[in-house]
Design a protein around this motif. Sequence first.
Motif, PDB file in Angstrom:
ATOM      1  N   PHE A  13       0.876  -1.165   0.000  1.00 19.83           N
ATOM      2  CA  PHE A  13       0.000   0.000   0.000  1.00 19.83           C
ATOM      3  C   PHE A  13       0.915   1.216   0.000  1.00 19.83           C
ATOM      4  CE2 PHE A  13      -2.790   2.801   2.882  1.00 19.83           C
ATOM      5  CZ  PHE A  13      -3.346   3.458   1.801  1.00 19.83           C
ATOM      6  N   LEU A  14       0.929   1.957  -1.100  1.00 18.96           N
ATOM      7  CA  LEU A  14       1.846   3.082  -1.280  1.00 18.96           C
ATOM      8  C   LEU A  14       1.203   4.350  -0.737  1.00 18.96           C
ATOM      9  CD1 LEU A  14       2.955   2.182  -4.916  1.00 18.96           C
ATOM     10  CD2 LEU A  14       4.039   1.514  -2.761  1.00 18.96           C
ATOM     11  N   VAL A  15       1.582   4.703   0.485  1.00 22.13           N
ATOM     12  CA  VAL A  15       1.029   5.885   1.139  1.00 22.13           C
ATOM     13  C   VAL A  15       1.658   7.149   0.551  1.00 22.13           C
ATOM     14  CG1 VAL A  15       0.700   7.056   3.351  1.00 22.13           C
ATOM     15  CG2 VAL A  15       0.606   4.552   3.230  1.00 22.13           C
ATOM     16  N   SER A  16       2.971   7.103   0.342  1.00 22.11           N
ATOM     17  CA  SER A  16       3.717   8.194  -0.275  1.00 22.11           C
ATOM     18  C   SER A  16       4.950   7.588  -0.933  1.00 22.11           C
ATOM     19  CB  SER A  16       4.124   9.241   0.769  1.00 22.11           C
ATOM     20  OG  SER A  16       5.085   8.694   1.646  1.00 22.11           O
ATOM     21  N   GLU A  17       5.792   8.430  -1.519  1.00 21.23           N
ATOM     22  CA  GLU A  17       7.017   7.904  -2.132  1.00 21.23           C
ATOM     23  C   GLU A  17       7.940   7.290  -1.098  1.00 21.23           C
ATOM     24  OE1 GLU A  17       9.106  10.308  -4.956  1.00 21.23           O
ATOM     25  OE2 GLU A  17       7.243  11.103  -5.791  1.00 21.23           O
ATOM     26  N   GLU A  18       7.852   7.758   0.138  1.00 20.66           N
ATOM     27  CA  GLU A  18       8.729   7.272   1.200  1.00 20.66           C
ATOM     28  C   GLU A  18       8.108   6.195   2.084  1.00 20.66           C
ATOM     29  OE1 GLU A  18       7.797  10.707   1.231  1.00 20.66           O
ATOM     30  OE2 GLU A  18       9.359  11.172  -0.221  1.00 20.66           O
ATOM     31  N   LEU A  19       6.791   6.025   2.036  1.00 25.97           N
ATOM     32  CA  LEU A  19       6.111   5.145   2.980  1.00 25.97           C
ATOM     33  C   LEU A  19       5.191   4.152   2.272  1.00 25.97           C
ATOM     34  CD1 LEU A  19       5.524   4.483   5.956  1.00 25.97           C
ATOM     35  CD2 LEU A  19       3.723   6.231   5.887  1.00 25.97           C
ATOM     36  N   ALA A  20       5.389   2.873   2.577  1.00 22.76           N
ATOM     37  CA  ALA A  20       4.541   1.807   2.028  1.00 22.76           C
ATOM     38  C   ALA A  20       4.354   0.739   3.096  1.00 22.76           C
ATOM     39  CB  ALA A  20       5.176   1.209   0.784  1.00 22.76           C
ATOM     40  N   PHE A  21       3.183   0.122   3.096  1.00 24.73           N
ATOM     41  CA  PHE A  21       2.872  -0.971   4.014  1.00 24.73           C
ATOM     42  C   PHE A  21       2.572  -2.224   3.212  1.00 24.73           C
ATOM     43  CE2 PHE A  21       1.487   2.861   6.262  1.00 24.73           C
ATOM     44  CZ  PHE A  21       2.177   2.721   7.458  1.00 24.73           C
ATOM     45  N   ARG A  22       3.126  -3.350   3.627  1.00 24.06           N
ATOM     46  CA  ARG A  22       2.818  -4.630   2.991  1.00 24.06           C
ATOM     47  C   ARG A  22       1.579  -5.206   3.673  1.00 24.06           C
ATOM     48  NH1 ARG A  22       6.442  -7.425   0.088  1.00 24.06           N
ATOM     49  NH2 ARG A  22       6.119  -9.357   1.231  1.00 24.06           N
ATOM     50  N   ILE A  23       0.572  -5.540   2.848  1.00 21.76           N
ATOM     51  CA  ILE A  23      -0.670  -6.064   3.409  1.00 21.76           C
ATOM     52  C   ILE A  23      -1.121  -7.294   2.622  1.00 21.76           C
ATOM     53  CG2 ILE A  23      -1.443  -3.834   4.303  1.00 21.76           C
ATOM     54  CD1 ILE A  23      -3.297  -3.627   1.875  1.00 21.76           C
ATOM     55  N   PRO A  24      -1.743  -8.263   3.321  1.00 23.33           N
ATOM     56  CA  PRO A  24      -2.298  -9.425   2.615  1.00 23.33           C
ATOM     57  C   PRO A  24      -3.640  -9.052   1.985  1.00 23.33           C
ATOM     58  CG  PRO A  24      -2.673  -9.644   4.966  1.00 23.33           C
ATOM     59  CD  PRO A  24      -1.880  -8.373   4.767  1.00 23.33           C
ATOM     60  N   VAL A  25      -3.847  -9.544   0.767  1.00 19.46           N
ATOM     61  CA  VAL A  25      -5.091  -9.283   0.051  1.00 19.46           C
ATOM     62  C   VAL A  25      -5.597 -10.612  -0.498  1.00 19.46           C
ATOM     63  CG1 VAL A  25      -6.163  -8.060  -1.878  1.00 19.46           C
ATOM     64  CG2 VAL A  25      -4.343  -6.961  -0.562  1.00 19.46           C
ATOM     65  N   GLU A  26      -6.870 -10.904  -0.250  1.00 16.00           N
ATOM     66  CA  GLU A  26      -7.501 -12.134  -0.733  1.00 16.00           C
ATOM     67  C   GLU A  26      -8.095 -11.888  -2.113  1.00 16.00           C
ATOM     68  OE1 GLU A  26      -8.640 -16.100  -0.493  1.00 16.00           O
ATOM     69  OE2 GLU A  26      -7.597 -15.038   1.095  1.00 16.00           O
ATOM     70  N   LEU A  27      -7.741 -12.749  -3.070  1.00 12.81           N
ATOM     71  CA  LEU A  27      -8.328 -12.715  -4.408  1.00 12.81           C
ATOM     72  C   LEU A  27      -9.364 -13.825  -4.481  1.00 12.81           C
ATOM     73  CD1 LEU A  27      -5.062 -12.519  -6.516  1.00 12.81           C
ATOM     74  CD2 LEU A  27      -6.614 -10.639  -6.045  1.00 12.81           C
ATOM     75  N   ASP A  28     -10.545 -13.517  -5.012  1.00  8.54           N
ATOM     76  CA  ASP A  28     -11.618 -14.505  -5.125  1.00  8.54           C
ATOM     77  C   ASP A  28     -12.236 -14.461  -6.510  1.00  8.54           C
ATOM     78  OD1 ASP A  28     -11.998 -15.645  -2.374  1.00  8.54           O
ATOM     79  OD2 ASP A  28     -12.265 -13.512  -1.910  1.00  8.54           O
ATOM     80  N   PHE A  29     -12.565 -15.645  -7.007  1.00  6.39           N
ATOM     81  CA  PHE A  29     -13.288 -15.798  -8.268  1.00  6.39           C
ATOM     82  C   PHE A  29     -14.329 -16.881  -8.039  1.00  6.39           C
ATOM     83  CE2 PHE A  29     -13.909 -18.302 -12.145  1.00  6.39           C
ATOM     84  CZ  PHE A  29     -14.337 -17.327 -13.028  1.00  6.39           C
ATOM     85  N   ASP A  30     -15.558 -16.616  -8.463  1.00  3.94           N
ATOM     86  CA  ASP A  30     -16.647 -17.578  -8.322  1.00  3.94           C
ATOM     87  C   ASP A  30     -17.223 -17.832  -9.705  1.00  3.94           C
ATOM     88  OD1 ASP A  30     -19.086 -18.913  -7.821  1.00  3.94           O
ATOM     89  OD2 ASP A  30     -19.350 -17.850  -5.927  1.00  3.94           O
ATOM     90  N   SER A  31     -17.310 -19.099 -10.094  1.00  2.21           N
ATOM     91  CA  SER A  31     -17.813 -19.429 -11.430  1.00  2.21           C
ATOM     92  C   SER A  31     -19.268 -18.998 -11.639  1.00  2.21           C
ATOM     93  CB  SER A  31     -17.666 -20.927 -11.707  1.00  2.21           C
ATOM     94  OG  SER A  31     -18.464 -21.687 -10.813  1.00  2.21           O
ATOM     95  N   ALA A  32     -19.995 -18.725 -10.551  1.00  2.91           N
ATOM     96  CA  ALA A  32     -21.370 -18.237 -10.671  1.00  2.91           C
ATOM     97  C   ALA A  32     -21.401 -16.787 -11.168  1.00  2.91           C
ATOM     98  CB  ALA A  32     -22.100 -18.347  -9.339  1.00  2.91           C
ATOM     99  N   ASP A  33     -20.284 -16.082 -11.010  1.00  5.21           N
ATOM    100  CA  ASP A  33     -20.146 -14.705 -11.479  1.00  5.21           C
ATOM    101  C   ASP A  33     -18.835 -14.625 -12.260  1.00  5.21           C
ATOM    102  OD1 ASP A  33     -20.372 -11.995 -11.892  1.00  5.21           O
ATOM    103  OD2 ASP A  33     -20.045 -11.438  -9.789  1.00  5.21           O
TER     104      ASP A  33
END
Length: 140
Positions: A13-33
């Motif tokens: 997560f790029l807050v500024s050029e000097e500051l970034a946070f590493r965060i987990p993000v869940e990716l989801d795909f459902d064949s119904a959509d």
Amino acid sequence: MNDTVQAEVIMSFLVSEELAFRIPVELDFDSADPYAIRLTFDLPGDVPVTWTFSRELLLDGLSRPSGEGDVRIEPSSAEYLSDVFISLQVGAERALFRVSAPPLVAFLDRTDRLVPLGEEEVCDTLDAVLDRILTEAPAG
């Protein structure tokens, strides 16, 4: 029964050029959509936030700037597959993320094996929904 594809990626997560946070993000795909994918940001102490957008937008964004409006995706380099920038915007507020492309490619490959791009078919077609509504509607 619907089939799903899930993966977790680490984004910066790029807050500024000097500051970034590493965060987990869940990716989801459902064949119904089958046209959509979901990114869920679940940070400690916050309510999970989910963004839903086109699977094709993510695929296009791996190789060229893509998207209009609230979601924009573009590669960090036009020469080779490395990182991808994902920009999410609500009103005047914008969040910029950087993620490695290979996990996204692997996720998209798994979704394509489940529902190939271009062969999407929504489970309840418009005709089926209309037929059900019309047969269940009271006479009168």
